[in-house]
Design a protein around this motif. Structure first.
Motif, PDB file in Angstrom:
ATOM      1  N   THR A 149      53.047  25.986  37.839  1.00 21.37           N
ATOM      2  CA  THR A 149      52.448  27.136  38.504  1.00 21.37           C
ATOM      3  C   THR A 149      53.149  28.425  38.077  1.00 21.37           C
ATOM      4  O   THR A 149      54.248  28.406  37.537  1.00 21.37           O
ATOM      5  CB  THR A 149      52.557  27.006  40.034  1.00 21.37           C
ATOM      6  OG1 THR A 149      53.951  27.050  40.412  1.00 21.37           O
ATOM      7  CG2 THR A 149      51.949  25.703  40.517  1.00 21.37           C
ATOM      8  N   ALA A 150      52.490  29.533  38.375  1.00 22.41           N
ATOM      9  CA  ALA A 150      53.036  30.833  37.973  1.00 22.41           C
ATOM     10  C   ALA A 150      54.197  31.266  38.851  1.00 22.41           C
ATOM     11  O   ALA A 150      55.019  32.091  38.433  1.00 22.41           O
ATOM     12  CB  ALA A 150      51.940  31.898  38.009  1.00 22.41           C
ATOM     13  N   ASN A 151      54.290  30.735  40.065  1.00 19.79           N
ATOM     14  CA  ASN A 151      55.350  31.185  40.978  1.00 19.79           C
ATOM     15  C   ASN A 151      55.704  30.082  41.968  1.00 19.79           C
ATOM     16  O   ASN A 151      55.132  28.989  41.927  1.00 19.79           O
ATOM     17  CB  ASN A 151      54.914  32.458  41.720  1.00 19.79           C
ATOM     18  CG  ASN A 151      53.618  32.260  42.492  1.00 19.79           C
ATOM     19  OD1 ASN A 151      53.502  31.375  43.324  1.00 19.79           O
ATOM     20  ND2 ASN A 151      52.629  33.096  42.188  1.00 19.79           N
ATOM     21  N   GLY A 152      56.639  30.410  42.866  1.00 22.47           N
ATOM     22  CA  GLY A 152      57.087  29.442  43.855  1.00 22.47           C
ATOM     23  C   GLY A 152      56.873  29.929  45.273  1.00 22.47           C
ATOM     24  O   GLY A 152      57.676  29.636  46.159  1.00 22.47           O
ATOM     25  N   THR A 153      55.795  30.647  45.509  1.00 24.65           N
ATOM     26  CA  THR A 153      55.520  31.205  46.833  1.00 24.65           C
ATOM     27  C   THR A 153      54.954  30.146  47.776  1.00 24.65           C
ATOM     28  O   THR A 153      54.535  29.068  47.347  1.00 24.65           O
ATOM     29  CB  THR A 153      54.524  32.368  46.726  1.00 24.65           C
ATOM     30  OG1 THR A 153      53.256  31.849  46.258  1.00 24.65           O
ATOM     31  CG2 THR A 153      55.023  33.438  45.769  1.00 24.65           C
ATOM     32  N   ARG A 170      46.527  25.175  28.285  1.00 23.35           N
ATOM     33  CA  ARG A 170      46.169  23.813  27.893  1.00 23.35           C
ATOM     34  C   ARG A 170      47.420  22.953  27.784  1.00 23.35           C
ATOM     35  O   ARG A 170      47.420  21.780  28.180  1.00 23.35           O
ATOM     36  CB  ARG A 170      45.408  23.830  26.561  1.00 23.35           C
ATOM     37  CG  ARG A 170      45.025  22.431  26.081  1.00 23.35           C
ATOM     38  CD  ARG A 170      43.954  22.492  25.000  1.00 23.35           C
ATOM     39  NE  ARG A 170      44.438  23.028  23.755  1.00 23.35           N
ATOM     40  CZ  ARG A 170      45.061  22.315  22.810  1.00 23.35           C
ATOM     41  NH1 ARG A 170      45.320  21.032  23.011  1.00 23.35           N
ATOM     42  NH2 ARG A 170      45.435  22.877  21.679  1.00 23.35           N
ATOM     43  N   GLY A 171      48.491  23.545  27.261  1.00 23.34           N
ATOM     44  CA  GLY A 171      49.748  22.817  27.193  1.00 23.34           C
ATOM     45  C   GLY A 171      50.292  22.492  28.569  1.00 23.34           C
ATOM     46  O   GLY A 171      50.840  21.407  28.792  1.00 23.34           O
ATOM     47  N   ASN A 172      50.135  23.431  29.511  1.00 15.07           N
ATOM     48  CA  ASN A 172      50.572  23.180  30.886  1.00 15.07           C
ATOM     49  C   ASN A 172      49.838  21.986  31.485  1.00 15.07           C
ATOM     50  O   ASN A 172      50.431  21.136  32.142  1.00 15.07           O
ATOM     51  CB  ASN A 172      50.325  24.407  31.754  1.00 15.07           C
ATOM     52  CG  ASN A 172      51.278  25.542  31.450  1.00 15.07           C
ATOM     53  OD1 ASN A 172      52.300  25.356  30.799  1.00 15.07           O
ATOM     54  ND2 ASN A 172      50.940  26.738  31.899  1.00 15.07           N
ATOM     55  N   ARG A 173      48.512  21.958  31.279  1.00 21.32           N
ATOM     56  CA  ARG A 173      47.729  20.867  31.855  1.00 21.32           C
ATOM     57  C   ARG A 173      48.142  19.527  31.240  1.00 21.32           C
ATOM     58  O   ARG A 173      48.240  18.517  31.936  1.00 21.32           O
ATOM     59  CB  ARG A 173      46.240  21.099  31.624  1.00 21.32           C
ATOM     60  CG  ARG A 173      45.655  22.366  32.222  1.00 21.32           C
ATOM     61  CD  ARG A 173      45.666  22.397  33.747  1.00 21.32           C
ATOM     62  NE  ARG A 173      46.970  22.752  34.286  1.00 21.32           N
ATOM     63  CZ  ARG A 173      47.457  24.005  34.325  1.00 21.32           C
ATOM     64  NH1 ARG A 173      46.751  25.017  33.846  1.00 21.32           N
ATOM     65  NH2 ARG A 173      48.631  24.258  34.866  1.00 21.32           N
ATOM     66  N   TRP A 178      60.266  26.675  34.567  1.00 15.46           N
ATOM     67  CA  TRP A 178      59.498  26.240  33.405  1.00 15.46           C
ATOM     68  C   TRP A 178      59.219  27.466  32.554  1.00 15.46           C
ATOM     69  O   TRP A 178      59.310  28.602  33.041  1.00 15.46           O
ATOM     70  CB  TRP A 178      58.195  25.569  33.857  1.00 15.46           C
ATOM     71  CG  TRP A 178      57.415  24.924  32.749  1.00 15.46           C
ATOM     72  CD1 TRP A 178      56.347  25.417  32.077  1.00 15.46           C
ATOM     73  CD2 TRP A 178      57.667  23.630  32.182  1.00 15.46           C
ATOM     74  NE1 TRP A 178      55.905  24.537  31.129  1.00 15.46           N
ATOM     75  CE2 TRP A 178      56.702  23.416  31.170  1.00 15.46           C
ATOM     76  CE3 TRP A 178      58.619  22.637  32.438  1.00 15.46           C
ATOM     77  CZ2 TRP A 178      56.668  22.259  30.405  1.00 15.46           C
ATOM     78  CZ3 TRP A 178      58.580  21.482  31.681  1.00 15.46           C
ATOM     79  CH2 TRP A 178      57.610  21.290  30.674  1.00 15.46           C
ATOM     80  N   ARG A 179      58.882  27.256  31.313  1.00 12.16           N
ATOM     81  CA  ARG A 179      58.545  28.360  30.419  1.00 12.16           C
ATOM     82  C   ARG A 179      57.197  28.110  29.748  1.00 12.16           C
ATOM     83  O   ARG A 179      56.948  27.039  29.234  1.00 12.16           O
ATOM     84  CB  ARG A 179      59.615  28.523  29.330  1.00 12.16           C
ATOM     85  CG  ARG A 179      60.981  28.927  29.858  1.00 12.16           C
ATOM     86  CD  ARG A 179      61.030  30.376  30.254  1.00 12.16           C
ATOM     87  NE  ARG A 179      62.341  30.735  30.788  1.00 12.16           N
ATOM     88  CZ  ARG A 179      62.665  31.966  31.193  1.00 12.16           C
ATOM     89  NH1 ARG A 179      61.783  32.935  31.101  1.00 12.16           N
ATOM     90  NH2 ARG A 179      63.862  32.219  31.682  1.00 12.16           N
ATOM     91  N   MET A 198      57.954  30.365  34.667  1.00 11.04           N
ATOM     92  CA  MET A 198      57.008  29.624  35.501  1.00 11.04           C
ATOM     93  C   MET A 198      57.790  28.671  36.405  1.00 11.04           C
ATOM     94  O   MET A 198      59.028  28.645  36.373  1.00 11.04           O
ATOM     95  CB  MET A 198      56.035  28.830  34.620  1.00 11.04           C
ATOM     96  CG  MET A 198      55.310  29.632  33.553  1.00 11.04           C
ATOM     97  SD  MET A 198      53.897  30.555  34.177  1.00 11.04           S
ATOM     98  CE  MET A 198      52.696  29.226  34.344  1.00 11.04           C
ATOM     99  N   HIS A 199      57.048  27.891  37.167  1.00  4.20           N
ATOM    100  CA  HIS A 199      57.646  26.840  37.990  1.00  4.20           C
ATOM    101  C   HIS A 199      56.954  25.515  37.687  1.00  4.20           C
ATOM    102  O   HIS A 199      55.745  25.486  37.429  1.00  4.20           O
ATOM    103  CB  HIS A 199      57.474  27.137  39.489  1.00  4.20           C
ATOM    104  CG  HIS A 199      58.403  28.180  40.018  1.00  4.20           C
ATOM    105  ND1 HIS A 199      58.293  29.514  39.707  1.00  4.20           N
ATOM    106  CD2 HIS A 199      59.472  28.083  40.858  1.00  4.20           C
ATOM    107  CE1 HIS A 199      59.244  30.197  40.319  1.00  4.20           C
ATOM    108  NE2 HIS A 199      59.977  29.351  41.024  1.00  4.20           N
ATOM    109  N   VAL A 200      57.724  24.427  37.743  1.00  6.10           N
ATOM    110  CA  VAL A 200      57.130  23.097  37.730  1.00  6.10           C
ATOM    111  C   VAL A 200      57.534  22.409  39.023  1.00  6.10           C
ATOM    112  O   VAL A 200      58.713  22.350  39.369  1.00  6.10           O
ATOM    113  CB  VAL A 200      57.545  22.278  36.484  1.00  6.10           C
ATOM    114  CG1 VAL A 200      59.046  22.148  36.349  1.00  6.10           C
ATOM    115  CG2 VAL A 200      56.896  20.887  36.524  1.00  6.10           C
ATOM    116  N   TRP A 201      56.530  21.929  39.750  1.00  5.36           N
ATOM    117  CA  TRP A 201      56.732  21.280  41.037  1.00  5.36           C
ATOM    118  C   TRP A 201      56.543  19.781  40.891  1.00  5.36           C
ATOM    119  O   TRP A 201      55.753  19.325  40.071  1.00  5.36           O
ATOM    120  CB  TRP A 201      55.710  21.785  42.060  1.00  5.36           C
ATOM    121  CG  TRP A 201      55.872  23.222  42.424  1.00  5.36           C
ATOM    122  CD1 TRP A 201      55.347  24.302  41.773  1.00  5.36           C
ATOM    123  CD2 TRP A 201      56.599  23.735  43.539  1.00  5.36           C
ATOM    124  NE1 TRP A 201      55.711  25.466  42.408  1.00  5.36           N
ATOM    125  CE2 TRP A 201      56.479  25.146  43.489  1.00  5.36           C
ATOM    126  CE3 TRP A 201      57.350  23.148  44.560  1.00  5.36           C
ATOM    127  CZ2 TRP A 201      57.083  25.959  44.440  1.00  5.36           C
ATOM    128  CZ3 TRP A 201      57.939  23.972  45.504  1.00  5.36           C
ATOM    129  CH2 TRP A 201      57.802  25.360  45.441  1.00  5.36           C
TER     130      TRP A 201
END
Length: 273
Positions: free
Chosen positions: A61-65, A225-228, A38-39, A45-48
């Motif tokens: 989320t910021a990562n995929g850990t 806010r856009g992410n949410r 994701w960007r 970024m990551h989208v799960w």
């Protein structure tokens, strides 16, 4: 600006519904999980997505850990269907199901190679094809679960033997992959022993396609806010469609409820806790 304001209003109206969907998904006995890139304002970024029979949930989320995966899953319970990513290594193997569609694609690449790698790959591919044949017969009711287990017993043994053989032979670009599959051997056959567990992660991969199209056409989001908004609207629309409910009608009802000081409508009126 007007569009952004509308997104903010809708995001607030469906916040509770998205949170309820996440809670329901985390409590499910069987969960499918997958992620893609994701960007946010150009940042990686990551989208799960977390897919269950009750709800489909998205989180950016910021990562995929592994730590991030834990926040998506919540309290660990039930069975998880996923790929072999290291982010899931904290989970016990007997509570996991590794996606056989991923494994099959790997076996195809082995089978296309010359020599010993190709021979082992082709036999692995043959056994995987038989595995899916028996699985579809089980799903159609043509064979019982007991018979399915009997049919799968020699396949399980032979696949493990082939993976071990490939690991011992030190074949470039093959032995390491087979060694990793053997580390997941207790997660290869959960679908044989546990009812309702699928052998593939197709449910999560299909759910992610909507997010992938969004990312490609809009270049992602520009703010938290856009992410949410993105994760909430994806969650609500996917869950509504999962239950064959009208998306537009729900969104209108949710926004009107906020405007008139009423509680937001639930996504699960016909699905009590």
């Amino acid at each position: 600006g007007a569009i952004s304001t509308c997104e903010k209003r809708v995001s607030g109206a469906i916040e509770g519904a998205a949170a309820e969907a996440a809670k329901r998904a985390q409590q499910a006995a069987i969960k499918h999980i997958d992620a893609t890139s994701w960007r946010q304002a150009g940042l990686y970024m990551h989208v799960w997505t977390l897919v269950t029979t009750v709800a489909t949930v998205f989180r950016i989320t910021a990562n995929g850990t592994g730590a991030t995966v834990k926040t998506v899953l919540g309290r660990i319970k039930g069975y998880l269907v996923s790929d072999r990513a290291s982010a899931f290594s904290f989970l016990k193997m007997h509570r996991r199901q590794v996606c056989w569609a991923h494994l099959m694609r790997k076996f195809v690449s082995f089978a296309e190679r010359p020599g010993e790698a190709g021979r082992i790959g082709r036999e692995l591919l043959d056994h995987t094809t038989l595995l899916f044949t028996y699985w579809h017969q089980l799903k159609k009711g043509e064979i019982s679960r007991a018979r399915f287990r009997r049919y799968m017993a020699p396949i399980r043994t032979r696949v493990i033997d082939l993976l071990a053989s490939a690991q011992r032979r030190d074949i470039p670009r093959m032995s390491g992959s087979c060694a990793d599959m053997l580390k997941h051997k207790d997660a290869l056959w959960t679908f044989v022993d546990v009812p309702n567990v699928e052998p593939t992660n197709n449910a999560a991969e299909r759910a992610l396609r909507v997010a992938v199209i969004w990312r490609k056409t809009s270049l992602g989001t520009q703010s938290e806010r856009g992410n949410r908004f993105a994760e909430r609207i994806l969650t609500v629309t996917a869950t509504l469609r999962q239950h064959e409910l009208d998306v537009l009608s729900y969104l209108v009802d949710a926004v009107e409820a906020v405007m008139h000081g009423r509680p937001s409508p639930t996504l699960f009126a016909g699905h009590p806790q």
